[in-house]
Design a protein around this motif. Structure first.
Motif, PDB file in Angstrom:
ATOM      1  N   GLU A  63      42.800  34.835  41.057  1.00 34.30           N
ATOM      2  CA  GLU A  63      43.458  33.569  41.356  1.00 34.30           C
ATOM      3  C   GLU A  63      44.622  33.332  40.413  1.00 34.30           C
ATOM      4  OE1 GLU A  63      40.940  30.114  40.807  1.00 34.30           O
ATOM      5  OE2 GLU A  63      39.838  31.127  39.237  1.00 34.30           O
ATOM      6  N   GLY A  64      45.575  32.504  40.851  1.00 31.13           N
ATOM      7  CA  GLY A  64      46.709  32.138  40.029  1.00 31.13           C
ATOM      8  C   GLY A  64      47.835  33.165  40.073  1.00 31.13           C
ATOM      9  N   VAL A  65      48.714  33.076  39.079  1.00 32.16           N
ATOM     10  CA  VAL A  65      49.844  33.992  38.961  1.00 32.16           C
ATOM     11  C   VAL A  65      49.846  34.547  37.545  1.00 32.16           C
ATOM     12  CG1 VAL A  65      52.357  34.235  39.060  1.00 32.16           C
ATOM     13  CG2 VAL A  65      51.194  32.718  40.666  1.00 32.16           C
ATOM     14  N   GLY A  66      49.907  35.872  37.437  1.00 38.20           N
ATOM     15  CA  GLY A  66      49.880  36.521  36.132  1.00 38.20           C
ATOM     16  C   GLY A  66      51.093  37.396  35.908  1.00 38.20           C
ATOM     17  N   MET A 102      45.674  31.796  35.560  1.00 40.73           N
ATOM     18  CA  MET A 102      45.445  33.114  36.168  1.00 40.73           C
ATOM     19  C   MET A 102      44.087  33.622  35.724  1.00 40.73           C
ATOM     20  SD  MET A 102      45.485  36.733  35.773  1.00 40.73           S
ATOM     21  CE  MET A 102      46.356  37.098  34.258  1.00 40.73           C
ATOM     22  N   SER A 103      43.349  34.176  36.685  1.00 39.32           N
ATOM     23  CA  SER A 103      42.069  34.829  36.394  1.00 39.32           C
ATOM     24  C   SER A 103      42.114  36.243  36.936  1.00 39.32           C
ATOM     25  CB  SER A 103      40.904  34.093  37.051  1.00 39.32           C
ATOM     26  OG  SER A 103      40.771  32.801  36.528  1.00 39.32           O
ATOM     27  N   HIS A 104      41.521  37.162  36.184  1.00 39.58           N
ATOM     28  CA  HIS A 104      41.412  38.528  36.680  1.00 39.58           C
ATOM     29  C   HIS A 104      40.094  39.148  36.243  1.00 39.58           C
ATOM     30  CE1 HIS A 104      42.198  40.267  32.740  1.00 39.58           C
ATOM     31  NE2 HIS A 104      43.479  39.937  32.732  1.00 39.58           N
ATOM     32  N   LEU A 105      39.705  40.152  36.981  1.00 43.59           N
ATOM     33  CA  LEU A 105      38.580  40.997  36.610  1.00 43.59           C
ATOM     34  C   LEU A 105      39.172  42.194  35.887  1.00 43.59           C
ATOM     35  CD1 LEU A 105      35.563  41.746  36.769  1.00 43.59           C
ATOM     36  CD2 LEU A 105      36.082  42.877  38.940  1.00 43.59           C
TER      37      LEU A 105
END
Length: 134
Positions: A63-66, A102-105
């Motif tokens: 989610e979000g923008v990174g 921003m979230s990431h795995l």
């Protein structure tokens, strides 16, 4: 088969991050597995310090923008569904855009030789963290 115990969310340490970062360890495999999986959540402008992984790293944005950048490279914009791989030993940083969470795995492996998984470098200054959209 077993449901693994949950770990509490942890604040990203200031030695490794600029800004407000939280993470949840999803998996930290024990030999013979060397898989590491962590969900990382970045507040706007938050980012990692420069770092590199002995066996590389894969990020999947949820989610979000990174933003992500390798040393000497251009800043790339990451959006939900994007998957980015950094090869072994490549210095890079990643984090949230200035105006978005921003979230990431994050997925990586521990090296089989017992060496360090990640080497951390200097913090990314504001002059290096220049979002191409601003």
């Amino acid at each position: 088969m077993e449901i693994l115990p949950k770990h509490p969310s942890a604040k990203g340490p200031s030695e490794m991050f600029t800004g407000d970062v939280w993470y949840d360890v999803v998996h930290a495999g024990q030999e013979p597995s060397r898989l590491r999986a962590t969900v990382v959540r970045f507040a706007p402008c938050a980012r990692t310090a420069w770092h590199r992984h002995a066996v590389g790293q894969t990020l999947h944005v949820t989610e979000g923008v990174g933003l992500i950048r390798s040393r000497g490279g251009e800043i790339l914009v990451m959006r939900p569904g994007d998957t980015v791989h950094t090869p072994p030993g490549e210095w890079h940083w990643h984090g949230a855009a200035p105006d978005r969470f921003m979230s990431h795995l994050a997925l990586w492996e521990a090296p089989g030789n017992g060496g360090a998984e990640t080497e951390w470098g200097e913090h990314v200054g504001d002059e290096e963290y220049h979002y191409p959209g601003t």
